[in-house]
Design an enzyme around this catalytic site. Sequence first.
Site, PDB file in Angstrom:
ATOM      1  N   ARG A  19       0.890  -1.073   0.242  1.00 22.58           N
ATOM      2  CA  ARG A  19      -0.499   0.049  -0.207  1.00 22.58           C
ATOM      3  C   ARG A  19       1.244   1.713   0.044  1.00 22.58           C
ATOM      4  NH1 ARG A  19      -0.124   4.583   2.754  1.00 22.58           N
ATOM      5  NH2 ARG A  19      -0.221   4.133   4.751  1.00 22.58           N
ATOM      6  N   ASP A  20       1.149   1.740   1.398  1.00 16.92           N
ATOM      7  CA  ASP A  20       2.584   2.857   1.437  1.00 16.92           C
ATOM      8  C   ASP A  20       3.215   2.708   0.777  1.00 16.92           C
ATOM      9  OD1 ASP A  20       2.337   5.262   2.227  1.00 16.92           O
ATOM     10  OD2 ASP A  20       3.717   4.945   4.416  1.00 16.92           O
ATOM     11  N   HIS A 211       5.348   4.807  12.799  1.00 19.49           N
ATOM     12  CA  HIS A 211       5.414   4.620  11.008  1.00 19.49           C
ATOM     13  C   HIS A 211       5.587   5.554  11.037  1.00 19.49           C
ATOM     14  CE1 HIS A 211       3.171   3.909   6.978  1.00 19.49           C
ATOM     15  NE2 HIS A 211       3.600   5.019   7.032  1.00 19.49           N
ATOM     16  N   HIS A 213       9.118   7.153   7.919  1.00 23.46           N
ATOM     17  CA  HIS A 213       9.939   6.944   7.039  1.00 23.46           C
ATOM     18  C   HIS A 213      11.308   7.695   6.998  1.00 23.46           C
ATOM     19  CE1 HIS A 213       6.299   6.534   3.942  1.00 23.46           C
ATOM     20  NE2 HIS A 213       5.543   7.045   5.402  1.00 23.46           N
ATOM     21  N   CYS A 244       4.952   9.061   0.284  1.00 21.70           N
ATOM     22  CA  CYS A 244       3.149   9.658   0.480  1.00 21.70           C
ATOM     23  C   CYS A 244       3.307  10.434  -0.927  1.00 21.70           C
ATOM     24  CB  CYS A 244       2.590  10.015   1.968  1.00 21.70           C
ATOM     25  SG  CYS A 244       1.454  11.217   1.281  1.00 21.70           S
ATOM     26  N   ASN A 253       9.184   4.285   3.404  1.00 16.58           N
ATOM     27  CA  ASN A 253       9.052   3.905   4.574  1.00 16.58           C
ATOM     28  C   ASN A 253      10.965   2.603   4.768  1.00 16.58           C
ATOM     29  OD1 ASN A 253       6.327   3.862   3.243  1.00 16.58           O
ATOM     30  ND2 ASN A 253       6.156   3.327   4.714  1.00 16.58           N
TER      31      ASN A 253
END
Length: 310
Positions: A19-20, A211, A213, A244, A253
């Site tokens: 996803r990310d 979370h 990065h 993002c 990430n």
Amino acid sequence: MPMLEPLPQRVVVYEVGPRDGLQNERTHLRVDQKLELIRALAVTGLKRIEVTSFVSPRWIPQLADADELARQLPKAPGVAFSALVPNEKGLERAREAGMKSVAVFLSSSQTHSQKNIHKSLEEALGGYRSVCAEARRLGMRVRGYVSTVWGCPYEGPVSVERSLFAAASLIEMGCEQVSLGDTIGVGTPRQTEQSLGAMLKRIPAPQLAQHMHDTRGTALANVLVGLQMGLTTFDAAVGGLGGCPYAPGAAGNLATEDLVYMLEGMGIETGVDMQRLVAAGKLAQRLIGRELPGKFLRAALAADGAGPLT
Ligand code: HMG
Ligand code: MG
């Protein structure tokens, strides 16, 4: 006295690469390629894998195939697949596609919030109340994300009070856990200690995740602070995929291999098989067609004597 005690015995590594990671890649993978990557990740021992987003395909074309992808997810006992939903329409799509676990997301900074979801923090919270209630009524697990906790690409520093307000509101409306995002990878350990310290006064450690990065190379240092403060869930993306699209400079990430290497090296169980994880990282790199930034992956490839894209 040992400086690194006490630390948790085991932690949950929450994989967000499909996803990310993929939401921000120039190369748009086909559904069959994404499924190949998800299958490779699902056999590593990872228990939580975020696979896609039911967002507007106009804004995130990379994930426009969420419905088709979700319907073809592999049977993977013990693995929970999740997806982002920005509103009721997203939740309905996720339900129809058979998802059992969803995540809502917002930003503590107003400008990032407007650019990302076209709503203020307060409007986003207002909308998510019914999304969370409906997801819970459907028996789904619901996670929440708060972005820009460590800083906003447009506004710079963000007050801890705003992030805490956002996180506590998400917990109150039924999120089982809130993942705190260093969306642009600006955090440093002292700041992490202060932010998490404020959060932990209101929210128990198991309900918080980090979370990070890794834009400026501080992600693992910040994770170490989180571990020492009792957090037990950490997000990461295979190979260090990701970013993002509405946060310039958010590339990368924290790489799952780097996180697992550090944790296992410290005697903290992750349940993840490193060889299989590296195989998934190599696959991600081959599919994306660029050298991924994960340091453990690069070292493993160098040790193989293989070219970066083999
Ligand atoms: P909007 O344009 O303000 O929404 O988008 P709207 O309600 O006015 O609807 C406009 C159009 O979008 C309509 O279609 C809707 O049907 C459609 P039209 O009538 O024009 O044909 N629409 C949808 N279509 C499909 N699925 C939906 C959906 N909702 C509306 N769910 C919206 C608002 C939030 C939908 C949009 O801005 C959006 O999708 N943004 C994407 C945001 C995103 O995915 N960002 C990246 C994830 S966040 C992140 O990466 C950070 C994180 O990793 C943590 C960290 O690192 O900090 C989580
Ligand atoms: Mg992110």
